[in-house]
Structure formats: structure tokens, C-alpha cells
Design a protein around this motif. Structure first.
Motif, mmCIF file in Angstrom:
data_model
loop_
_atom_site.group_PDB
_atom_site.id
_atom_site.type_symbol
_atom_site.label_atom_id
_atom_site.label_comp_id
_atom_site.label_asym_id
_atom_site.label_seq_id
_atom_site.Cartn_x
_atom_site.Cartn_y
_atom_site.Cartn_z
ATOM 1 N N ILE A 37 0.868 -1.172 0.000
ATOM 2 C CA ILE A 37 0.000 0.000 0.000
ATOM 3 C C ILE A 37 0.904 1.220 0.000
ATOM 4 O O ILE A 37 1.941 1.213 0.673
ATOM 5 N N GLN A 39 1.481 5.715 -0.138
ATOM 6 C CA GLN A 39 0.931 7.010 0.265
ATOM 7 C C GLN A 39 1.793 8.103 -0.325
ATOM 8 O O GLN A 39 2.949 8.282 0.070
ATOM 9 N N GLY A 44 -3.552 10.705 0.527
ATOM 10 C CA GLY A 44 -4.150 9.557 1.190
ATOM 11 C C GLY A 44 -3.478 8.251 0.807
ATOM 12 O O GLY A 44 -2.421 8.214 0.190
ATOM 13 N N LEU A 45 -4.127 7.182 1.185
ATOM 14 C CA LEU A 45 -3.592 5.844 1.000
ATOM 15 C C LEU A 45 -4.119 5.207 -0.285
ATOM 16 O O LEU A 45 -5.277 5.409 -0.659
ATOM 17 N N TRP A 47 -4.111 1.381 -2.257
ATOM 18 C CA TRP A 47 -3.751 -0.021 -2.360
ATOM 19 C C TRP A 47 -3.030 -0.256 -3.689
ATOM 20 O O TRP A 47 -3.465 0.251 -4.730
ATOM 21 N N TYR A 50 -1.652 -7.230 -4.009
ATOM 22 C CA TYR A 50 -1.572 -8.277 -2.994
ATOM 23 C C TYR A 50 -1.201 -9.599 -3.649
ATOM 24 O O TYR A 50 -1.380 -9.799 -4.852
ATOM 25 N N ASP A 59 -3.138 -9.617 -7.486
ATOM 26 C CA ASP A 59 -3.952 -8.561 -8.066
ATOM 27 C C ASP A 59 -3.215 -7.235 -7.932
ATOM 28 O O ASP A 59 -2.384 -7.060 -7.023
ATOM 29 N N PHE A 95 4.304 0.942 1.832
ATOM 30 C CA PHE A 95 4.171 0.137 3.044
ATOM 31 C C PHE A 95 3.971 -1.335 2.692
ATOM 32 O O PHE A 95 3.148 -1.665 1.813
ATOM 33 N N HIS A 100 -4.551 -8.996 3.228
ATOM 34 C CA HIS A 100 -4.991 -8.291 2.013
ATOM 35 C C HIS A 100 -6.377 -7.681 2.191
ATOM 36 O O HIS A 100 -6.711 -6.750 1.490
ATOM 37 N N THR A 101 -7.143 -8.123 3.155
ATOM 38 C CA THR A 101 -8.445 -7.530 3.436
ATOM 39 C C THR A 101 -8.346 -6.796 4.773
ATOM 40 O O THR A 101 -8.245 -5.584 4.812
ATOM 41 N N ILE A 102 -8.329 -7.510 5.866
ATOM 42 C CA ILE A 102 -8.133 -6.868 7.175
ATOM 43 C C ILE A 102 -6.624 -6.704 7.379
ATOM 44 O O ILE A 102 -5.918 -7.650 7.689
ATOM 45 N N VAL A 103 -6.130 -5.504 7.161
ATOM 46 C CA VAL A 103 -4.690 -5.265 7.172
ATOM 47 C C VAL A 103 -4.278 -4.612 8.482
ATOM 48 O O VAL A 103 -4.281 -3.393 8.611
ATOM 49 N N GLN A 104 -3.929 -5.444 9.447
ATOM 50 C CA GLN A 104 -3.639 -4.940 10.782
ATOM 51 C C GLN A 104 -2.178 -4.571 10.979
ATOM 52 O O GLN A 104 -1.865 -3.653 11.731
ATOM 53 N N TRP A 106 1.472 -3.300 9.662
ATOM 54 C CA TRP A 106 2.143 -2.502 8.648
ATOM 55 C C TRP A 106 3.607 -2.323 9.005
ATOM 56 O O TRP A 106 3.959 -2.211 10.181
ATOM 57 N N GLY A 107 4.455 -2.255 7.967
ATOM 58 C CA GLY A 107 5.817 -1.821 8.200
ATOM 59 C C GLY A 107 5.841 -0.306 8.333
ATOM 60 O O GLY A 107 4.804 0.347 8.246
ATOM 61 N N PHE B 37 -8.901 3.381 9.960
ATOM 62 C CA PHE B 37 -7.512 3.501 10.375
ATOM 63 C C PHE B 37 -7.266 4.872 10.970
ATOM 64 O O PHE B 37 -7.898 5.858 10.580
ATOM 65 N N ALA B 44 2.988 4.748 10.342
ATOM 66 C CA ALA B 44 2.114 3.919 9.523
ATOM 67 C C ALA B 44 0.689 3.996 10.072
ATOM 68 O O ALA B 44 0.478 4.266 11.258
ATOM 69 N N LEU B 47 -4.763 0.099 12.464
ATOM 70 C CA LEU B 47 -6.123 -0.416 12.313
ATOM 71 C C LEU B 47 -6.909 -0.202 13.594
ATOM 72 O O LEU B 47 -6.496 -0.636 14.670
ATOM 73 N N TYR B 88 -8.912 7.361 8.344
ATOM 74 C CA TYR B 88 -9.290 6.905 7.005
ATOM 75 C C TYR B 88 -10.257 5.732 7.105
ATOM 76 O O TYR B 88 -10.048 4.813 7.909
ATOM 77 N N TYR B 92 -12.787 -3.226 1.742
ATOM 78 C CA TYR B 92 -12.046 -4.398 1.269
ATOM 79 C C TYR B 92 -13.006 -5.476 0.764
ATOM 80 O O TYR B 92 -12.720 -6.670 0.836
ATOM 81 N N PHE B 97 -9.181 -2.364 -3.777
ATOM 82 C CA PHE B 97 -9.493 -1.906 -2.435
ATOM 83 C C PHE B 97 -9.228 -0.398 -2.384
ATOM 84 O O PHE B 97 -8.239 0.065 -2.950
ATOM 85 N N PHE B 99 -9.494 3.589 -0.229
ATOM 86 C CA PHE B 99 -9.509 4.338 1.017
ATOM 87 C C PHE B 99 -10.232 5.664 0.784
ATOM 88 O O PHE B 99 -10.212 6.213 -0.323
ATOM 89 N N PRO B 101 -10.531 9.806 1.612
ATOM 90 C CA PRO B 101 -9.509 10.863 1.618
ATOM 91 C C PRO B 101 -9.058 11.275 3.011
ATOM 92 O O PRO B 101 -8.072 11.993 3.157
#
Lengths: 116, 107
Positions: A37, A39, A44-45, A47, A50, A59, A95, A100-104, A106-107, B37, B44, B47, B88, B92, B97, B99, B101
Motif C-alpha cells: 500500500i 501514500q 491519502g492511502l 492499495w 496483494y 492482483d 508500506f 490483504h483484506t483486514i490489514v492490521q 504494517w511496516g 484507520f 504507519a 487499524l 481513514y 475491502y 481496495f 480508502f 480521503p
């Protein structure tokens, strides 16, 4: 605990290439979906891509399809993003994310700057 | 592509107050595959909520999420100083996917 450490970012000219790496630890990497992901500065973020366990399902966002390639090496517990034909609008912090769905998890991200 | 719109863009509040953040989707998000988030400068994203209303591990109960279909809300009851950040929403349910703004919560 879960750790994701990105590397490989830097300054590259438009049209150039870069390969990002993500070293994972603290969880069963080979059983995990993984994602990238990004930024853009002050934005903003977004995707990017994955990959499923074993790499059987991949994808990409339309903005990177055909230019970026996600891959993984389960023996090394590492995730990669090969970025070719880079453009100025690819400039962002990238990042590495577990899932890929619930992304808890992160680096901290690695900065990619595309500029001449 | 599901487009997410967040409002307001900025929410100016004081510690102890309640924050209500809105996220609207351009099409229905089935099974409430909607997450929230929190992001602070130089960090970073973290969640907070998934499945629209389930708190992630370690998230205090002053954070709550609700909604379904196309309209979702994140509520923060009794803002703490560490809650001032950008929030944000994220869907998903289908790729790409996407987000929202973001909503900035500041003093």
C-alpha cells in the motif's frame, strides 16, 4: 511480535526501475496474504497489490498494472515489489502489509521518489 | 471501483469531546467489509475497526464503529490527546481496495 521491515526505496529517474523488499518475522509468513500500500506526499492511502500464500493469486491496482510485479520468497520470509517504468506519480511511501483484506500489521514504509 | 467519501474534512474539537466521523461509499459494501484507520504524522496507519463495528486488538472502547450498506460512522467518545490524528475509512469488499480521503481531527 509481528515485524515488517521495508528496504530498497530511493531516488530514481522517470522510466527507471526499483525493487522493494520486505523482511517479515513474528508470524507464519508462508500462510499469509501480503500486500503493498502506498501514500503519496501529503496524500491519502492507495492499495497497490496483494499476493496470496504460495503466490497463486495476485492482483494489482490499475495504476500499476503492467509496470509493477509482486512476488514472495517464503524460505526467506520476504515480500518484493519490482517497479518498472516508474513515473513521477509513483512517488510515495510504500508500506508492506500483512494480509490483504483486514490489514492490521504494517511496516514503517520506504520512500520512493521519481524525479529527474 | 468503490469510491469512499469522508466528512468532514477537518473536525476541530477539544479533549473530552465526542468525535463523529462519516464515510459514504459509492455503492453498497456487502458484509460490512469496511475498516477504519488512524494515522499520525510520520507513522504507519493503525487499524482501529474492521467489519464496520469490530475493534482491532488493543483498541480502547471509546472507539466505536457503526453502519451498513453505503453509510458508516466512526465515533470517538471522550477524545484523548493522543486521538488527534487523521482517520481513514477503507473498503475491502472488492478490488481495487480503496480508502477515503481522510478526516483530520485536531484542536
Amino acid at each position: 511480535q509481528v515485524q515488517l521491515v521495508e528496504s530498497g526505496g530511493g531516488l530514481v529517474k522517470p522510466g527507471g526501475s526499483l525493487r522493494l523488499s520486505c523482511a517479515a518475522s513474528g508470524f507464519p509468513f508462508s500462510d499469509s496474504y501480503m500486500s503493498w500500500i502506498r501514500q503519496a506526499p501529503e496524500k491519502g492511502l492507495e492499495w497497490v497489490s496483494y499476493i496470496s500464500p504460495s503466490g497463486s493469486t495476485i492482483d494489482y491496482a490499475d495504476s500499476v498494472k503492467g509496470r509493477f510485479t509482486i512476488s514472495r520468497d517464503d524460505a526467506k520470509k520476504s515480500l518484493y515489489l519490482q517497479m518498472d517504468s516508474l513515473r513521477a506519480d509513483d512517488t510515495a511511501v510504500y508500506f508492506c502489509v500483512r494480509g490483504h483484506t483486514i490489514v492490521q500489521f504494517w511496516g514503517q514504509g520506504t520512500q520512493v521518489t521519481v524525479s529527474s | 471501483e468503490i469510491v469512499l467519501t469522508q466528512s468532514p474534512g477537518t473536525l476541530s474539537l477539544s479533549p473530552g469531546e465526542r468525535a463523529i466521523l462519516s464515510c459514504r461509499a459509492s455503492q453498497s459494501i456487502t458484509s460490512s467489509y469496511l475498516a477504519w484507520f488512524q494515522q499520525k504524522p510520520g507513522q504507519a496507519p493503525r487499524l482501529l475497526m474492521y467489519g464496520a463495528s469490530s475493534r482491532a486488538t488493543g483498541i480502547p472502547d471509546r472507539f466505536s464503529g457503526s453502519g451498513s450498506g453505503t453509510d458508516f460512522t466512526l465515533t470517538i467518545n471522550g477524545l484523548e490527546p493522543e486521538d488527534f490524528a487523521v482517520y481513514y475509512c477503507h473498503q475491502y469488499v472488492s478490488t481495487p481496495f480503496t480508502f477515503g480521503p481522510g478526516t483530520k481531527v485536531d484542536f
